[in-house]
Design a protein around this motif. Structure first.
Motif, PDB file in Angstrom:
ATOM      1  N   LEU A 171       0.820  -1.208   0.000  1.00  0.00           N
ATOM      2  CA  LEU A 171       0.000   0.000   0.000  1.00  0.00           C
ATOM      3  C   LEU A 171       0.858   1.263   0.000  1.00  0.00           C
ATOM      4  O   LEU A 171       0.438   2.305  -0.510  1.00  0.00           O
ATOM      5  CB  LEU A 171      -0.944  -0.003   1.200  1.00  0.00           C
ATOM      6  CG  LEU A 171      -2.064  -1.044   1.151  1.00  0.00           C
ATOM      7  CD1 LEU A 171      -2.897  -0.985   2.416  1.00  0.00           C
ATOM      8  CD2 LEU A 171      -2.957  -0.837  -0.079  1.00  0.00           C
ATOM      9  N   GLU A 172       2.059   1.172   0.552  1.00  0.00           N
ATOM     10  CA  GLU A 172       2.956   2.318   0.490  1.00  0.00           C
ATOM     11  C   GLU A 172       3.369   2.613  -0.948  1.00  0.00           C
ATOM     12  O   GLU A 172       3.527   3.772  -1.344  1.00  0.00           O
ATOM     13  CB  GLU A 172       4.183   2.085   1.367  1.00  0.00           C
ATOM     14  CG  GLU A 172       4.948   3.350   1.677  1.00  0.00           C
ATOM     15  CD  GLU A 172       5.903   3.174   2.838  1.00  0.00           C
ATOM     16  OE1 GLU A 172       6.290   4.194   3.422  1.00  0.00           O
ATOM     17  OE2 GLU A 172       6.269   2.028   3.172  1.00  0.00           O
ATOM     18  N   ARG A 173       3.517   1.565  -1.752  1.00  0.00           N
ATOM     19  CA  ARG A 173       3.796   1.770  -3.173  1.00  0.00           C
ATOM     20  C   ARG A 173       2.596   2.415  -3.866  1.00  0.00           C
ATOM     21  O   ARG A 173       2.759   3.301  -4.711  1.00  0.00           O
ATOM     22  CB  ARG A 173       4.128   0.423  -3.854  1.00  0.00           C
ATOM     23  CG  ARG A 173       5.437  -0.209  -3.442  1.00  0.00           C
ATOM     24  CD  ARG A 173       6.636   0.654  -3.805  1.00  0.00           C
ATOM     25  NE  ARG A 173       6.956   1.635  -2.778  1.00  0.00           N
ATOM     26  CZ  ARG A 173       7.367   2.872  -2.983  1.00  0.00           C
ATOM     27  NH1 ARG A 173       7.501   3.328  -4.221  1.00  0.00           N
ATOM     28  NH2 ARG A 173       7.644   3.687  -2.005  1.00  0.00           N
ATOM     29  N   ALA A 174       1.391   1.964  -3.510  1.00  0.00           N
ATOM     30  CA  ALA A 174       0.193   2.585  -4.086  1.00  0.00           C
ATOM     31  C   ALA A 174       0.096   4.046  -3.678  1.00  0.00           C
ATOM     32  O   ALA A 174      -0.295   4.907  -4.482  1.00  0.00           O
ATOM     33  CB  ALA A 174      -1.049   1.819  -3.645  1.00  0.00           C
ATOM     34  N   GLU A 175       0.454   4.340  -2.438  1.00  0.00           N
ATOM     35  CA  GLU A 175       0.445   5.718  -1.952  1.00  0.00           C
ATOM     36  C   GLU A 175       1.429   6.558  -2.761  1.00  0.00           C
ATOM     37  O   GLU A 175       1.136   7.709  -3.110  1.00  0.00           O
ATOM     38  CB  GLU A 175       0.796   5.730  -0.470  1.00  0.00           C
ATOM     39  CG  GLU A 175       0.586   7.049   0.218  1.00  0.00           C
ATOM     40  CD  GLU A 175       0.896   6.957   1.709  1.00  0.00           C
ATOM     41  OE1 GLU A 175       0.101   7.466   2.511  1.00  0.00           O
ATOM     42  OE2 GLU A 175       1.943   6.372   2.066  1.00  0.00           O
ATOM     43  N   ALA A 176       2.583   5.994  -3.079  1.00  0.00           N
ATOM     44  CA  ALA A 176       3.580   6.718  -3.869  1.00  0.00           C
ATOM     45  C   ALA A 176       3.068   6.999  -5.286  1.00  0.00           C
ATOM     46  O   ALA A 176       3.515   7.944  -5.936  1.00  0.00           O
ATOM     47  CB  ALA A 176       4.885   5.921  -3.937  1.00  0.00           C
ATOM     48  N   GLU A 177       2.119   6.164  -5.746  1.00  0.00           N
ATOM     49  CA  GLU A 177       1.508   6.359  -7.066  1.00  0.00           C
ATOM     50  C   GLU A 177       0.379   7.385  -7.036  1.00  0.00           C
ATOM     51  O   GLU A 177      -0.246   7.663  -8.059  1.00  0.00           O
ATOM     52  CB  GLU A 177       0.973   5.024  -7.588  1.00  0.00           C
ATOM     53  CG  GLU A 177       2.053   3.981  -7.831  1.00  0.00           C
ATOM     54  CD  GLU A 177       1.479   2.576  -7.996  1.00  0.00           C
ATOM     55  OE1 GLU A 177       0.248   2.448  -8.140  1.00  0.00           O
ATOM     56  OE2 GLU A 177       2.264   1.611  -7.975  1.00  0.00           O
ATOM     57  N   GLY A 178       0.089   7.939  -5.856  1.00  0.00           N
ATOM     58  CA  GLY A 178      -0.916   8.990  -5.750  1.00  0.00           C
ATOM     59  C   GLY A 178      -2.191   8.598  -5.037  1.00  0.00           C
ATOM     60  O   GLY A 178      -3.093   9.436  -4.884  1.00  0.00           O
ATOM     61  N   LEU A 179      -2.291   7.358  -4.581  1.00  0.00           N
ATOM     62  CA  LEU A 179      -3.509   6.909  -3.910  1.00  0.00           C
ATOM     63  C   LEU A 179      -3.527   7.385  -2.462  1.00  0.00           C
ATOM     64  O   LEU A 179      -2.521   7.296  -1.752  1.00  0.00           O
ATOM     65  CB  LEU A 179      -3.584   5.381  -3.950  1.00  0.00           C
ATOM     66  CG  LEU A 179      -4.806   4.741  -3.292  1.00  0.00           C
ATOM     67  CD1 LEU A 179      -6.081   5.076  -4.066  1.00  0.00           C
ATOM     68  CD2 LEU A 179      -4.633   3.224  -3.191  1.00  0.00           C
ATOM     69  N   ARG A 180      -4.668   7.862  -2.008  1.00  0.00           N
ATOM     70  CA  ARG A 180      -4.840   8.172  -0.591  1.00  0.00           C
ATOM     71  C   ARG A 180      -5.138   6.886   0.161  1.00  0.00           C
ATOM     72  O   ARG A 180      -6.024   6.121  -0.235  1.00  0.00           O
ATOM     73  CB  ARG A 180      -5.977   9.169  -0.390  1.00  0.00           C
ATOM     74  CG  ARG A 180      -5.776  10.526  -1.060  1.00  0.00           C
ATOM     75  CD  ARG A 180      -6.986  11.407  -0.790  1.00  0.00           C
ATOM     76  NE  ARG A 180      -6.881  12.707  -1.444  1.00  0.00           N
ATOM     77  CZ  ARG A 180      -7.322  12.963  -2.678  1.00  0.00           C
ATOM     78  NH1 ARG A 180      -7.898  11.999  -3.380  1.00  0.00           N
ATOM     79  NH2 ARG A 180      -7.197  14.168  -3.189  1.00  0.00           N
ATOM     80  N   VAL A 181      -4.417   6.639   1.260  1.00  0.00           N
ATOM     81  CA  VAL A 181      -4.603   5.431   2.062  1.00  0.00           C
ATOM     82  C   VAL A 181      -4.834   5.843   3.508  1.00  0.00           C
ATOM     83  O   VAL A 181      -4.062   6.609   4.087  1.00  0.00           O
ATOM     84  CB  VAL A 181      -3.383   4.496   1.973  1.00  0.00           C
ATOM     85  CG1 VAL A 181      -3.634   3.219   2.777  1.00  0.00           C
ATOM     86  CG2 VAL A 181      -3.064   4.141   0.518  1.00  0.00           C
TER      87      VAL A 181
END
Length: 336
Positions: free
Chosen positions: A122-132
Motif C-alpha cells: 500500500l505504500e507503493r500505491a500511496e507513492a503512485e498517488g492513492l490516498r490510504v
C-alpha cells in the motif's frame, strides 16, 4: 494519469470510489464488524464501495503492455441492512489500486509478516498517488501493544521483554500481573499471573517460547471489572462515547471475542484527557481513525488497523462514528 470513478451525484455532491482492504469477506460478522460499518456508511454517503481482500494484493513492474504498480481484485459491493445477508457482489475486476479515489485499511491483528507485506504494497500505491487511510507507514510504526511505550505517563506499570528473568522480576515486584504476546488479536492468549502462582514458570516459558518471543506484562488493573474501554479518535477528535468491554465472570479478558459484553458509555474526564492528548499527534502521523484501549485511567493499547466499537456505539448511543469517519475521509479527499 489518475483514473477516478468520482462523479457528480444529483443532490449528493461528489461520489468517491472507496476501496476497503479487508480480510476475506466470508470471515466478516456484519453485526459488529467495523469494516462492514464503514462500508455501509460510505454507501449511505453516496459513494461506491469496493472490497479488496488481502490475498489479491500485489505489485508488478511497469513494462510494455502492463501499466504496472500496486494492484488488487476490486469487488464492487451493494451493502444491505440484513446482518445475515449483508452484501451483494455486483462485479469484480483486477485493477490498479490508483484507479480508486482512496483506500481504507480494516485488518484484524496480528501484525504479522503478511500484515507488513500489505503495508509495504500500500505504500507503493500511496507513492503512485492513492490516498490510504490509515497511512501504511503509520500502521507499521504503531504496534498495538508496544506503542504505549511512547506515552509512559498514561501507561500502567509495564515491562516488554522476551527475557524470562526480567519477566519474573516484574511479577515478583508487582505481585499480580497480566501477560500477553505483543502481536496478538482479540482472541490472544492472556494470562493473569500471581507472584505465588505455581504455574508462573510454565506461563512465561509458553508465552515467550522459552525466550524466543517478546511479550508484554502489565500490573493487573482491578478496574477491568468496569470494562476494557475502546475509545475512538476520528480525524484527531474524540468520539464522546466509548465501548466498555466488560469481562464475563471469572475471565481476565474483556474482548468481545472472549465473551465480554460491550456497553456504550460516555467518557470519564480521565479517559477524555488521554484521548485529547493523543488525538492531534496521531492524526499528524497519518492515523485518521484510532482505537485507544483504556482500563481505568491507564492506556493499555493503541489500535490503528481495526477500529472495533463503531457498530455497537451507534446501536446503543445513536452516535454514528462510522459516518463521522467517512466524513473525515471526504474532507481529506477535498470534497467536503
Amino acid at each position: 494519469m489518475q483514473l477516478s470513478f468520482a462523479k457528480e451525484i444529483s443532490g449528493k455532491g461528489v461520489s468517491l470510489a472507496l476501496g476497503f482492504v479487508v480480510d476475506p469477506l466470508a470471515s466478516r460478522h456484519a453485526f459488529n464488524d467495523p469494516a462492514v460499518a464503514l462500508m455501509r456508511a460510505a454507501q449511505s454517503h453516496g459513494h461506491e464501495v469496493f472490497a479488496i481482500e488481502t490475498p489479491s494484493l500485489g505489485w508488478r513492474k511497469p513494462e510494455d503492455g502492463h501499466p504496472g504498480g500496486c494492484f488488487g481484485e476490486l469487488i464492487h459491493l451493494h451493502l444491505r441492512p440484513d446482518d445475515h445477508d449483508w452484501y451483494r457482489e455486483t462485479g469484480r475486476a483486477w485493477r490498479p489500486l490508483r484507479s480508486l479515489d482512496a483506500v481504507v485499511v480494516c485488518l484484524e491483528p496480528p501484525a504479522d509478516g503478511e500484515f507488513l507485506a500489505v503495508t509495504w504494497l500500500l505504500e507503493r500505491a500511496e507513492a503512485e498517488g492513492l490516498r490510504v487511510f490509515n497511512r501504511p507507514r503509520a500502521l507499521r510504526e504503531h504496534s498495538e501493544k508496544i506503542a504505549i511505550a511512547e506515552f509512559p505517563q498514561f501507561a500502567p506499570s509495564t515491562v516488554i521483554s522476551r527475557d524470562p528473568s526480567r519477566l519474573h522480576e516484574f511479577i515478583d515486584e508487582q505481585r499480580d500481573v497480566v501477560v500477553k504476546p505483543v502481536d496478538g488479536g482479540a482472541k490472544v492468549r492472556v494470562f493473569r499471573v500471581h507472584r505465588n502462582d505455581p504455574n508462573r514458570n510454565v506461563v512465561v516459558e509458553t508465552l515467550t517460547d522459552n525466550g524466543r518471543r517478546t511479550v508484554i506484562a502489565q500490573r493487573y488493573l482491578p478496574a477491568i471489572a468496569q470494562g476494557d474501554k475502546r475509545i475512538l479518535l476520528i480525524g484527531g477528535k474524540v468520539v464522546p462515547w466509548c465501548l466498555a468491554r466488560i469481562p464475563r465472570a471469572g475471565e481476565t479478558r474483556g474482548s468481545l471475542a472472549a465473551g465480554g459484553t460491550g456497553v456504550a458509555q460516555e467518557l470519564s474526564p480521565g479517559e477524555r484527557a488521554i484521548a485529547e492528548t493523543l488525538g492531534p499527534l496521531l492524526l499528524k502521523r497519518g492515523l485518521l481513525i484510532v482505537g485507544l484501549d483504556v482500563i481505568g485511567d491507564a492506556l493499555t493499547g493503541i489500535n490503528v488497523s481495526h477500529p472495533a466499537g463503531l457498530a455497537e456505539i451507534r446501536q446503543q448511543s445513536g452516535f454514528d462514528a462510522a459516518g463521522a469517519t467517512i466524513t473525515a475521509i471526504e474532507h481529506a479527499c477535498g470534497i467536503s
